[in-house]
Motif scaffolding. Structure first.
Motif, PDB file in Angstrom:
ATOM      1  N   UNK A  66       0.653  -1.185  -0.078  1.00 50.78           N
ATOM      2  CA  UNK A  66      -0.138  -0.031  -0.018  1.00 50.78           C
ATOM      3  C   UNK A  66       0.806   1.134  -0.062  1.00 50.78           C
ATOM      4  N   UNK A  67       2.189   0.975   0.435  1.00 54.26           N
ATOM      5  CA  UNK A  67       2.883   2.356   0.515  1.00 54.26           C
ATOM      6  C   UNK A  67       4.559   2.302   0.398  1.00 54.26           C
ATOM      7  N   UNK A  68       5.158   2.921   0.096  1.00 50.30           N
ATOM      8  CA  UNK A  68       6.657   2.744   0.342  1.00 50.30           C
ATOM      9  C   UNK A  68       7.361   3.177   1.610  1.00 50.30           C
ATOM     10  N   UNK A  69       8.253   2.229   2.027  1.00 50.90           N
ATOM     11  CA  UNK A  69       8.680   2.778   3.437  1.00 50.90           C
ATOM     12  C   UNK A  69      10.027   3.455   3.395  1.00 50.90           C
ATOM     13  N   UNK A  70       9.945   4.584   4.478  1.00 49.87           N
ATOM     14  CA  UNK A  70      10.838   5.356   4.633  1.00 49.87           C
ATOM     15  C   UNK A  70      11.740   5.105   5.631  1.00 49.87           C
ATOM     16  N   UNK A  71      11.341   4.081   6.494  1.00 52.64           N
ATOM     17  CA  UNK A  71      11.970   3.631   7.516  1.00 52.64           C
ATOM     18  C   UNK A  71      13.082   2.781   7.076  1.00 52.64           C
ATOM     19  N   UNK A  72      14.300   2.789   8.119  1.00 53.44           N
ATOM     20  CA  UNK A  72      15.303   2.102   7.880  1.00 53.44           C
ATOM     21  C   UNK A  72      15.905   1.368   9.141  1.00 53.44           C
ATOM     22  N   UNK A  73      16.301   0.209   8.899  1.00 53.33           N
ATOM     23  CA  UNK A  73      16.817  -0.674  10.251  1.00 53.33           C
ATOM     24  C   UNK A  73      18.235  -1.073  10.062  1.00 53.33           C
ATOM     25  N   UNK A  74      18.841  -1.244  11.287  1.00 51.19           N
ATOM     26  CA  UNK A  74      20.145  -2.002  11.370  1.00 51.19           C
ATOM     27  C   UNK A  74      19.997  -3.380  11.980  1.00 51.19           C
ATOM     28  N   UNK A  75      20.699  -4.295  11.576  1.00 52.00           N
ATOM     29  CA  UNK A  75      20.932  -5.711  11.987  1.00 52.00           C
ATOM     30  C   UNK A  75      22.241  -5.637  12.558  1.00 52.00           C
ATOM     31  N   UNK A  76      22.293  -6.246  14.014  1.00 55.53           N
ATOM     32  CA  UNK A  76      23.471  -6.484  14.891  1.00 55.53           C
ATOM     33  C   UNK A  76      23.735  -7.894  14.818  1.00 55.53           C
ATOM     34  N   UNK A  77      24.749  -8.335  14.051  1.00 51.95           N
ATOM     35  CA  UNK A  77      25.231  -9.891  14.096  1.00 51.95           C
ATOM     36  C   UNK A  77      25.621 -10.471  15.481  1.00 51.95           C
ATOM     37  N   UNK A  78      25.845  -9.452  16.354  1.00 55.60           N
ATOM     38  CA  UNK A  78      26.350  -9.887  17.834  1.00 55.60           C
ATOM     39  C   UNK A  78      25.085 -10.418  18.593  1.00 55.60           C
ATOM     40  N   UNK A  79      23.816  -9.668  18.258  1.00 53.36           N
ATOM     41  CA  UNK A  79      22.675  -9.789  19.153  1.00 53.36           C
ATOM     42  C   UNK A  79      21.578 -10.729  18.482  1.00 53.36           C
ATOM     43  N   UNK A  80      21.746 -10.637  17.125  1.00 51.92           N
ATOM     44  CA  UNK A  80      20.566 -10.890  16.148  1.00 51.92           C
ATOM     45  C   UNK A  80      19.213  -9.893  16.053  1.00 51.92           C
ATOM     46  N   UNK A  81      19.402  -8.558  16.670  1.00 51.93           N
ATOM     47  CA  UNK A  81      18.316  -7.805  16.839  1.00 51.93           C
ATOM     48  C   UNK A  81      18.213  -6.721  15.816  1.00 51.93           C
ATOM     49  N   UNK A  82      17.137  -6.311  15.250  1.00 47.93           N
ATOM     50  CA  UNK A  82      16.962  -5.294  14.278  1.00 47.93           C
ATOM     51  C   UNK A  82      16.561  -3.998  15.078  1.00 47.93           C
TER      52      UNK A  82
END
Length: 209
Positions: A50-66
């Motif tokens: 429905x819409x284009x995403x303007x959010x960005x995220x970071x993945x941390x391999x040390x924790x597996x968390x975004x």
């Protein structure tokens, strides 16, 4: 559904395992490995298209968390993301809310902020972007356009360079920098978007300009 899921592949065992899910489900986005070892995921389409995403995220391999990072200047999908020699990430083109985009923006891992940079001369989608040995970025491909252009991170400007010998689109991820300093572009579709190409070409001009 499922657009928020992420997995890890282990080359030592040949197996896949689930890791932390994205904060925002998305498709047609980009993922870029940063110098600090984290992965930047930017843009895309929402899970319901429905819409284009303007959010960005970071993945941390040390924790597996975004975790969320700064909002993009413009939400977009089928864009390109290129890690520059200075550690910033250049995002170009893609589809916006109503039309293909000529705009470009930069992500700074040090601040988590996105800033606009100069726009390309041509709006582009499903195109290719390649970091060259001289630190510039070669962008090429789009519908009926054979022209290519170069981005200079030191000035934030775009300049025209030699045109491709064949009009190509849908060439994301099929432009490869060779050890010779040339860029190999292979396949894609013709200007109609309906016929696949078997031809390949070497981009050899404009790299030193």
């Amino acid at each position: 559904a499922g657009g928020d899921l992420a997995e890890l592949y282990d080359p030592a065992t040949g197996t896949w395992t689930a890791t932390g899910s994205l904060q925002t489900a998305r498709s047609l986005h980009t993922a870029t490995l940063l110098p600090n070892g984290k992965v930047l995921v930017a843009g895309g389409f929402t899970s319901d298209f429905s819409s284009h995403v303007d959010q960005a995220e970071l993945y941390d391999p040390a924790t597996g968390i975004w975790s969320f990072t700064g909002l993009m200047v413009t939400g977009r999908d089928v864009h390109t993301a290129t890690l520059l020699s200075n550690g910033k990430v250049l995002v170009t083109g893609g589809y916006g809310d109503t039309a293909p985009l000529a705009s470009a923006e930069l992500y700074d891992p040090a601040t988590g902020a996105w800033t606009s940079t100069r726009s390309m001369s041509t709006a582009r989608v499903v195109h290719a972007a390649v970091l060259l040995p001289n630190g510039k970025v070669l962008v090429a491909g789009l519908h009926d356009v054979a022209a290519a252009e170069l981005y200079d991170p030191t000035t934030g400007t775009w300049t025209s360079t030699g045109s491709m010998t064949t009009v190509r689109q849908h060439i994301q991820e099929v432009a490869v920098l060779l050890g010779t300093g040339q860029v190999l572009v292979v396949g894609g579709t013709d200007s109609s978007g309906s016929n696949a190409l078997a031809s390949a070409m070497l981009c050899v001009s404009g790299f030193s300009t």
